[in-house]
Motif scaffolding. Structure first.
Motif, mmCIF file in Angstrom:
data_model
loop_
_atom_site.group_PDB
_atom_site.id
_atom_site.type_symbol
_atom_site.label_atom_id
_atom_site.label_comp_id
_atom_site.label_asym_id
_atom_site.label_seq_id
_atom_site.Cartn_x
_atom_site.Cartn_y
_atom_site.Cartn_z
ATOM 1 N N ILE A 72 0.871 -1.178 0.000
ATOM 2 C CA ILE A 72 0.000 0.000 0.000
ATOM 3 C C ILE A 72 0.907 1.226 0.000
ATOM 4 O O ILE A 72 1.849 1.309 0.790
ATOM 5 N N THR A 73 0.610 2.167 -0.881
ATOM 6 C CA THR A 73 1.380 3.401 -0.957
ATOM 7 C C THR A 73 0.646 4.491 -0.194
ATOM 8 O O THR A 73 -0.552 4.697 -0.402
ATOM 9 N N ALA A 74 1.362 5.168 0.693
ATOM 10 C CA ALA A 74 0.786 6.275 1.462
ATOM 11 C C ALA A 74 1.913 7.244 1.812
ATOM 12 O O ALA A 74 3.086 6.856 1.853
ATOM 13 N N LYS A 75 1.553 8.475 2.075
ATOM 14 C CA LYS A 75 2.547 9.483 2.436
ATOM 15 C C LYS A 75 3.008 9.289 3.870
ATOM 16 O O LYS A 75 2.214 8.979 4.751
ATOM 17 N N GLY A 76 4.304 9.523 4.085
ATOM 18 C CA GLY A 76 4.894 9.448 5.409
ATOM 19 C C GLY A 76 6.246 8.766 5.360
ATOM 20 O O GLY A 76 6.459 7.867 4.546
ATOM 21 N N ALA A 126 6.044 12.396 9.190
ATOM 22 C CA ALA A 126 7.453 12.694 8.934
ATOM 23 C C ALA A 126 7.880 13.781 9.903
ATOM 24 O O ALA A 126 7.099 14.693 10.183
ATOM 25 N N PRO A 127 9.074 13.659 10.447
ATOM 26 C CA PRO A 127 10.088 12.628 10.238
ATOM 27 C C PRO A 127 9.799 11.386 11.072
ATOM 28 O O PRO A 127 8.859 11.347 11.863
ATOM 29 N N LYS A 128 10.662 10.375 10.934
ATOM 30 C CA LYS A 128 10.531 9.134 11.698
ATOM 31 C C LYS A 128 10.742 9.391 13.187
ATOM 32 O O LYS A 128 11.391 10.350 13.574
ATOM 33 N N GLY A 129 10.200 8.491 14.010
ATOM 34 C CA GLY A 129 10.491 8.472 15.438
ATOM 35 C C GLY A 129 9.717 9.437 16.303
ATOM 36 O O GLY A 129 10.061 9.620 17.460
ATOM 37 N N LEU A 130 8.652 10.045 15.773
ATOM 38 C CA LEU A 130 7.873 10.981 16.590
ATOM 39 C C LEU A 130 7.163 10.252 17.720
ATOM 40 O O LEU A 130 6.715 9.112 17.567
ATOM 41 N N ILE A 147 -0.057 12.705 17.790
ATOM 42 C CA ILE A 147 1.320 12.576 17.339
ATOM 43 C C ILE A 147 2.024 13.903 17.571
ATOM 44 O O ILE A 147 1.524 14.951 17.131
ATOM 45 N N ASN A 148 3.145 13.859 18.267
ATOM 46 C CA ASN A 148 3.887 15.079 18.612
ATOM 47 C C ASN A 148 4.262 15.844 17.338
ATOM 48 O O ASN A 148 4.790 15.267 16.396
ATOM 49 N N ASN A 149 3.973 17.140 17.316
ATOM 50 C CA ASN A 149 4.323 17.952 16.153
ATOM 51 C C ASN A 149 5.265 19.102 16.495
ATOM 52 O O ASN A 149 5.456 20.008 15.692
ATOM 53 N N SER A 150 5.839 19.076 17.692
ATOM 54 C CA SER A 150 6.729 20.186 18.063
ATOM 55 C C SER A 150 8.190 19.807 17.909
ATOM 56 O O SER A 150 8.556 18.715 17.675
#
Length: 150
Positions: A72-76, A126-130, A147-150
């Motif tokens: 499956i193709t998805a953004k991220g 994106a990025p990995k590891g959030l 999901i942390n965005n800071s």
């Protein structure tokens, strides 16, 4: 003898008539998916019309459909796969895959499984590891993924 055979046929017919209802009760139905940008986190909310599903999660760098194994193709850059048991999206009228413009880190939400009470959605970011947090809200039942965005 004919009466017994007729009664047996009626009983079998009634049992078969009950099976679809039991299958429908394999879990509660997904009714909505919502996303939102908040200070410090991007939020994805899954709404259900029944009790809380059991939830597990894992990170992945690629996705595949649970039944076929097809990619499956998805953004991220990475995906948080949220696995919900005793839940389904069989009658869900909304999109099963969508991009999430306007969020800081979450790039997509994609359904990867809806089979026998097993419902998975992959949240691409994106990025990995959030870092992330999963919580529950009731009335109606909601699975909330931050999901942390800071």
């Amino acid at each position: 003898m004919k009466r017994i055979a007729a009664a047996a046929l009626v009983a079998v017919g009634m049992a078969v008539g009950v099976v679809p209802a039991a299958s429908a009760a394999e879990g509660n139905e997904l009714t909505a998916i919502r996303t939102g940008l908040h200070a410090g986190f991007d939020r994805v909310v899954f709404d259900f019309n029944g009790p809380r599903p059991s939830v597990t999660e894992y990170r992945a760098t690629s996705l595949e459909h649970c039944a076929s194994g097809k990619p499956i193709t998805a953004k991220g850059d990475e995906f948080l796969v949220v696995s919900m048991r005793s839940a389904n999206a069989h009658n869900y009228p909304g999109p099963r895959a969508f991009d999430t413009p306007g969020l800081a880190k979450v790039k997509s939400v994609t359904n990867t499984c809806d089979f026998e009470g097993h419902l998975d959605f992959a949240i691409g970011y994106a990025p990995k590891g959030l870092s992330y947090k999963i919580t529950f809200l009731d009335n109606p039942t909601r699975v909330v993924v931050d999901i942390n965005n800071s």
